[in-house]
Design an enzyme around this catalytic site. Sequence first.
Site, short mmCIF file in Angstrom:
data_model
loop_
_atom_site.label_atom_id
_atom_site.label_comp_id
_atom_site.label_asym_id
_atom_site.label_seq_id
_atom_site.Cartn_x
_atom_site.Cartn_y
_atom_site.Cartn_z
N PHE A 138 42.53 41.67 76.85
CA PHE A 138 42.94 42.49 75.72
C PHE A 138 42.50 41.82 74.41
CE2 PHE A 138 45.92 44.48 72.74
CZ PHE A 138 45.77 45.81 73.10
N ASP A 215 49.11 36.45 80.84
CA ASP A 215 49.54 37.61 80.07
C ASP A 215 50.08 38.63 81.07
OD1 ASP A 215 49.64 40.12 78.79
OD2 ASP A 215 48.05 39.56 77.38
N TYR A 240 57.50 46.97 75.66
CA TYR A 240 57.52 48.41 75.35
C TYR A 240 56.76 49.26 76.35
CZ TYR A 240 53.61 46.31 72.75
OH TYR A 240 52.53 45.55 72.37
N LYS A 241 56.17 48.64 77.36
CA LYS A 241 55.46 49.39 78.39
C LYS A 241 56.43 49.73 79.52
CE LYS A 241 51.18 46.92 77.21
NZ LYS A 241 50.56 47.95 76.37
N ARG A 389 42.64 56.26 80.83
CA ARG A 389 43.51 55.38 81.59
C ARG A 389 44.78 56.14 81.97
NH1 ARG A 389 45.70 49.77 79.05
NH2 ARG A 389 46.80 51.30 77.79
#
Length: 414
Positions: A138, A215, A240-241, A389
Amino acid sequence: MTETHAGRRSELSFDHAQTLDLSDPLSGHRDSFLGSDDPDVVAYLDGNSLGRPLKASARRVAGFIAEQWGGRLIRGWDEGWLGLPAEIGNELGRVALGAAPGQITIGDSTTVMLYKLCRAAVAARPGRTEVVLDTDNFPTDRFILEGIAAERGLTLRWITPSFDGGVTAGDLAAVLSPRTALVVISQVAYRSGYLADVPALTELAHAAGALILWDLCHSVGVLPVELDAWGVDLAVGCTYKYLNGGPGSPAFGYVRAEHQGQLVQPIQGWLGSAEPFGMGDRYQAAAGIRAYTSGTPPVIGMLAMQDMIELIGSVGIAAVRNKSVGLTEYALALYDGVLAPLGVRLSSPRHPQERGGHLTVDHSSFRDVTAALWRRGVVPDFRNPEGIRLGLSPLSTSYAEVWLGMDAIRQEIS
């Protein structure tokens, strides 16, 4: 039509998706989420970017404002708020990360937490001059390490993984050396969804004398993680995912107990000091995991994730993973049946043991297609250069949503 073709056509039907939902032991939890019956959202396929809020979280946040913030005011700090980073961290570690108490703190953004732990790690390996990372990680991870390398005079050693995969043991072994200070890899690659072999890669890094930071942004809350058992040194992840903490909810950081006191984090805020209310003249780090905190805890930002952690704990992370595999396998079957014939390419691993909780499919039209999908209430996300995605959050996503989403993609490119 042959019996085989008839059976295949049946498996690709909306009726089959509904049958899968009826047999899904976790389907009842979908009603626990706000917006699950919103007619304007036909299919929400972006739970790996921002999870839906739980109804329990709406009640918790409203109650906190009215009763704790509004009622207790500043007394709330002494009555429990200051302890939330470690308290919630311990529960997250127990439920989803395989971490014993006292090794996880919550606070800061993912970017800041990554900086603190990466910077502490390279300082703990004096004389070593290289940091290993991959080109498909990322952007935040790559940008943070570029900055640290410039600050410390370090060299970045890049791994270039396959487009539909991620970092393998062979990739990592090829770049490790006695000069390696730190390795930073995502357990689940943000674009392809590739699931890295954490124990094997961690062992390789340790054999070279390096520290490794994982990560976990795209893995926490959707698949089992065993940080203690795998010997992981450091880990960072957002909430938050799949933890449904809400937009910008704070990150967590894991520092293995044996490293605490040896790794010195660089942002010396008052809450990470030994006696915050002593208002001392000089900084002295607190003992244990609190040394890796910095400023005032984001109390409101930590509220909503507690309900998702509790839900995962009641369901069990193994059951969540089973549903995740079921959803991605179903999406893959629909891809093969209706999208591949239209020239759409798969950019994720086919084998579930090599795949996290999302799939990426590519087509030259997908930037415009994504905008059209959003207008019709189908919400995946677009990832450069030309990927859609499909983020399938197991406790809030139905098989019917997957079918509706894939059918909408088919219609837009037909």
